[in-house]
Design a protein around this motif. Structure first.
Motif, PDB file in Angstrom:
ATOM      1  N   ASP A   1     -12.098  -4.757  93.976  1.00  0.00           N
ATOM      2  CA  ASP A   1     -13.358  -5.490  93.874  1.00  0.00           C
ATOM      3  C   ASP A   1     -13.380  -6.249  92.556  1.00  0.00           C
ATOM      4  O   ASP A   1     -12.912  -5.749  91.524  1.00  0.00           O
ATOM      5  CB  ASP A   1     -14.551  -4.522  93.924  1.00  0.00           C
ATOM      6  CG  ASP A   1     -14.774  -3.967  95.325  1.00  0.00           C
ATOM      7  OD1 ASP A   1     -14.099  -4.444  96.269  1.00  0.00           O
ATOM      8  OD2 ASP A   1     -15.609  -3.056  95.470  1.00  0.00           O
TER       9      ASP A   1
ATOM     10  N   LEU B   1      -9.837  -7.833 104.477  1.00  0.00           N
ATOM     11  CA  LEU B   1     -10.704  -7.634 103.305  1.00  0.00           C
ATOM     12  C   LEU B   1     -12.161  -7.486 103.728  1.00  0.00           C
ATOM     13  O   LEU B   1     -12.920  -6.722 103.121  1.00  0.00           O
ATOM     14  CB  LEU B   1     -10.545  -8.801 102.322  1.00  0.00           C
ATOM     15  CG  LEU B   1      -9.251  -8.786 101.507  1.00  0.00           C
ATOM     16  CD1 LEU B   1      -9.008 -10.128 100.828  1.00  0.00           C
ATOM     17  CD2 LEU B   1      -9.272  -7.660 100.470  1.00  0.00           C
TER      18      LEU B   1
ATOM     19  N   ALA C   1     -14.678  -5.418 100.830  1.00  0.00           N
ATOM     20  CA  ALA C   1     -14.452  -5.875  99.445  1.00  0.00           C
ATOM     21  C   ALA C   1     -15.736  -6.471  98.879  1.00  0.00           C
ATOM     22  O   ALA C   1     -16.536  -7.050  99.604  1.00  0.00           O
ATOM     23  CB  ALA C   1     -13.332  -6.916  99.428  1.00  0.00           C
TER      24      ALA C   1
ATOM     25  N   CYS D   1     -18.462 -10.532 100.493  1.00  0.00           N
ATOM     26  CA  CYS D   1     -17.343 -10.063  99.658  1.00  0.00           C
ATOM     27  C   CYS D   1     -17.206 -10.854  98.362  1.00  0.00           C
ATOM     28  O   CYS D   1     -16.399 -10.473  97.513  1.00  0.00           O
ATOM     29  CB  CYS D   1     -16.021 -10.195 100.426  1.00  0.00           C
ATOM     30  SG  CYS D   1     -15.994  -9.390 102.039  1.00  0.00           S
TER      31      CYS D   1
END
Lengths: 252, 277
Positions: free
Chosen positions: B15, B36, B41, B64
């Motif tokens: 992250d 992802l 994420a 994300c």
């Protein structure tokens, strides 16, 4: 082949081809064409088909793409002065030829966000001439002053710059750009337009010569080339455009 | 070199990482972008090399992404990138506008290990006005008395370069052909995570015809096999973009609800076979 059969896209391609060949403009030996510019691409293929030597580098060709050093090569070529002519558009274009590909309202486009500036902030400076092209000709596109500047139309003395806009081609008319006074003047009117209709659709002030001719009609030869070899050259890079503009006609 | 799974590769992207991504026309790993999203994420900082497309819009829509630096975000023929556009309007995305050659130049500076490189143009653009990290200096080589301001751009080192290559070899070298800007991104980044169509035997660098399009394993941290991993984007001359699917995405992603429907159908509904293998 009657005049009624001429499509607006064909008229625009021919109008742009004549600007490419303008003897008063710096010579064009190599033109690069960015993504999503099928009408300028058709214009450049038409110039070639008319027998003029012009190298046409289409950035978006999937096969036999002219670049072998990745997407930076276009900008490296422009940096060296190896590209003579480029085409740019804008979500907004103003009367000083500033272009805005960023958005409207507050930075970075809180009212309406456009995709972004792409390579315009380099190409507009380093190409000896740029033809601005935007089919939509309305007060929301042609504004008195762009909200945000992707690339300026003119630069102060001392700032390195090889050229400016040569002209602005829209769905209604052709404007010529005068960098010395940073203003457009009306060069020609497409069919159905008048000085008044163009003035009403344009958010910026521009100069109006005593006589504004109509945009010259495509000749039989130009139309035949557009619908023949130009269409063939366009099929691979611009299939949707060819289906829309050429195919229906070719089947007739 | 032993390939890892897509999901294991997604786990290697922490992250908050600064992630360099290619545009839709230049080797995007759509498969890893979907992985992802599945991993959930957060806080990613995306760098468009030099623009972004489907993968970025998907990651932005899925929450994300905290920040984007790019010269454009577009779905090409399918139009504006809807989740990106909505996030800019909502003010939920930190956005640093650039211009294509500036991004190439910053990565080339990182590739060379120099602190900055100059670039023409830009003076008078609001892009420059909004970039306090970009500077204007006098050209030190200008003739005496001549005024020649020029923009200096800092080297930019992404944490990770992510892309989809046509093939990897047994040594972990990957082949990207003429897409040299992706090689530059891999050279500039701290590490590269690469999905590939297939793994071939031998050493790609031993073939003089292929070697100019190879990124050496020196730069590649991991490889995962993802067949048709660029889809719905195309991959060089291997397969064409799936324009109908991108148009379907563009249509659904116009609304938050439609975007969730898209993700349920195409992203979250089980990892693809290549990742499960």
């Amino acid at each position: 082949m009657s005049a009624a059969a001429i499509r607006p896209e064909e008229r625009l391609a021919v109008a742009i081809a004549r600007l490419v060949l303008d003897p008063e403009a710096p010579p064009a030996r190599h033109v690069a064409i960015g993504a999503a510019s099928p009408i300028p691409a058709a214009a450049c293929f038409l110039v070639r088909a008319l027998g003029h030597p012009l190298r046409v580098s289409l950035q978006q060709r999937r096969t036999a793409n002219p670049f072998s050093e990745g997407s930076r090569e276009l900008f490296d070529l422009a940096g060296q002065g190896r590209i003579d002519l480029f085409f740019l558009g804008g979500g907004q274009i103003d009367g000083q030829a500033n272009i805005n590909l960023i958005g409207t309202g507050e930075w970075p486009g809180r009212e309406a966000r456009f995709p972004g500036s792409f390579g315009s902030a380099l190409m507009y400076f380093l190409t000896p001439r740029t033809i601005l092209f935007r089919e939509e000709h309305s007060p929301r596109v042609l504004v008195p002053r762009v909200d945000l500047v992707s690339a300026p139309g003119v630069s102060p003395p001392g700032v390195y710059r090889r050229g400016t806009a040569q002209a602005l081609v829209t769905g209604r008319c052709v404007f010529r750009f005068h960098p010395g006074r940073a203003r457009f003047s009306l060069l020609s009117l497409h069919p159905g337009e008048t000085v008044e209709s163009v003035r009403a659709a344009t958010g910026f002030d521009f100069d109006i010569p005593a006589h504004v001719p109509p945009t010259p009609e495509p000749t039989e030869q130009e139309l035949a080339l557009l619908r023949g070899p130009v269409r063939e050259a366009m099929l691979e890079p611009y299939p949707e455009f060819c289906a829309r503009v050429f195919d229906r006609k070719s089947a007739a | 070199m032993t390939p890892i799974t897509l999901e294991a590769m997604a786990a290697q992207v922490p992250d908050g990482a600064l992630v360099a991504l290619p545009p839709d026309y230049s080797l995007p790993s759509s498969a890893l972008a979907r992985a992802l999203v599945r991993r959930g994420a957060r806080g990613l900082r995306l760098l468009g090399v030099p623009i972004l497309g489907y993968s970025a819009d998907l990651l932005i829509g899925a929450g994300c992404v905290a920040e984007v630096e790019t010269s454009a975000v577009t779905l090409g023929e399918a139009g504006f990138a809807p989740r990106f556009t909505a996030a800019v309007r909502a003010g939920t995305l930190r956005l640093r506008d650039a211009t294509c050659p500036a991004i190439h130049t910053m990565l080339q500076a990182a590739e060379k290990g120099v602190p900055f490189m100059p670039l023409r143009g830009l003076i008078g653009s609001d892009i420059l006005a909004r970039r306090p990290d970009w500077k204007v200096a006098p050209n030190p080589f200008a003739p005496p008395g001549a005024e020649d301001p020029i923009v200096l751009l800092p080297a930019l080192q992404p944490d990770i370069a992510i892309f989809h290559a046509a093939m990897a070899d047994a040594e972990g070298n990957v082949w990207v052909g003429r897409r040299r800007e992706i090689a530059t991104a891999a050279h500039a980044a701290r590490r590269a995570l690469v999905t590939v169509e297939r793994v071939v035997a031998g050493n790609l660098l031993a073939d003089e015809r292929l070697a100019p399009g190879v990124i050496s394993a020196l730069y590649v941290e991991a490889v995962a096999v993802a067949e048709r991993g660029a889809w719905p984007c195309g991959l060089l001359d291997a397969y064409a973009p799936d324009g109908a699917h991108v148009a379907e995405y563009a249509r659904l992603a116009r609304t938050e609800e439609g975007f969730r429907e898209y993700c349920a159908r195409y992203v979250l509904a089980g990892a693809p076979a290549a990742a499960a293998a």
